[in-house]
Enzyme design. Sequence first.
Site, PDB file in Angstrom:
ATOM      1  CD  GLU A 214      -3.166  -0.842   2.318  1.00 19.65           C
ATOM      2  OE1 GLU A 214      -3.051  -0.002   2.894  1.00 19.65           O
ATOM      3  OE2 GLU A 214      -3.905  -1.799   2.211  1.00 19.65           O
ATOM      4  CD  GLU A 395      -3.769  -5.765   4.128  1.00 26.61           C
ATOM      5  OE1 GLU A 395      -4.633  -4.777   4.811  1.00 26.61           O
ATOM      6  OE2 GLU A 395      -2.587  -5.578   4.194  1.00 26.61           O
TER       7      GLU A 395
END
EC number: 3.2.1.21
Length: 488
Positions: A214, A395
């Site tokens: 991320e 995720e």
Amino acid sequence: MRRAALSATAATPVNAVLGSTAAATTATGLAGCQPGDPADDTATASKPTTRRSFPPDFGWGAATSAYQIEGAAKEDGRGESIWDTFSHAPGRTRNGDTGDVAADHYQRYAEDLDLMRDLGLRSYRFSISWPRIQPDGTGAANQRGLDFYRRLVDGLHERGIAPMATLFHWDLPQSLQDTGGWESRDVAQRFADYAAIVFDTLGDRVPVWLTINEPKTVVQNGYLFGHHAPGRQDPDAAYLVAHHLQLAHGLAVRALRATGGKSRIGPAFNLHPCYPADDSTAAAEAARLYDGYENRLYLDSALTGSYPADVLADLGPDSRMVRAIRDGDLEIISSPIDLLAVQYYTPIYVTASGGTVRRWPTSEAEWQQIYPEGMYDVLTRVTRDYGPIPLTVTENGLPTPDELSADGTVDDDGRVTFLRDHLTAAHRAVAEGVPLESFHVWSLLDNFEWAEGYEQRWGLIYVDYPTQRRVFKRSAHWYRQVIADNAV
């Protein structure tokens, strides 16, 4: 104006505004139900009427990250990270919580491996702590740190679980931050050096490597909002950081290729579908630019070798990012990858003025709107826009108000419903040809949730922090059956 968007991992106001000085002229590339469409009513159906089978070799997994679960912050030669510094600074985290102990996974990894086996996991996505390998971010490796991850990987193989290792999940060595952190181009090269050490040690024992987790969250939460480490609020620095994170990704890919190994590699991007909040042309244009900052800045550079023209124009030629791009950088950033890791948590609805509005119920994390259809939209968008690159969901999850009952159980029915609905959306994408290989629930264990400390529980497994006792929640039992059936 400050350019910002919702983060996938911290409590960001839902009406955060992406400031802009220019707007793109085409509609957002993320298709999906618009507010008010009849199809919206099916998005949150709690239970499918029939079981949906996944491909026979589908990789059912769960995910964690080093600073959130390991603890042992000062043991076996580990250096300090920016999250050690940030969490120990007064007022930075809820209740002053830190990751000093977390879920004590460093000491209890064997027990946790047994829990993974009992859960039936086929894949485990974890991260490696850079300061555990290089305490100062440079130089010789700390052998005790490498030995821990060697034991972890060996233990996974012994239990028939495929390791998936992330090289960077936000815990930059503090020594490198002291020399400029990700604002320094040199740190990208230091990251490649660190990656080479880890590759040489673990090599093909790890079949899948993920480079940067991320990068967008580092940019937004670390450098725009300032509520993640290193706690900056500097938009011009933020997008310079974005470039160097992408450069670090590309250099790590090349470092793995240089070993001649057979492992696969790719980045992990949290992608947020950006929808116009109404039917106006202005909202469509604003959503397109918002999507540029949220998604295309990272997807385009890694997968096509170019930054989005509308984003570069909006930043302007004098921005630190634009001035930092050198000849050959985008060739490095777009070094061929083997797969893309996708992380989905929430949609974003963009108004004509560039603001955002809420359309769906939120979880305990106020930034997270619960919209399973967004999972389908994200997966199909990547395949449609960038081709049939293999995908893995690394995720997806939500926090629920979990409590250990008197009979020793934890009933997190909300998590079961959430996961069932999102897996149903993922299955629909697979049925339409999206090459999705695996799915990892966030998270395996309750853990240190960054600025939220221990207030939010995201795990399939309840952690009683005073005793470090582990307890399967209802969602864990449910997920174990999903894995056994290979169907949802």
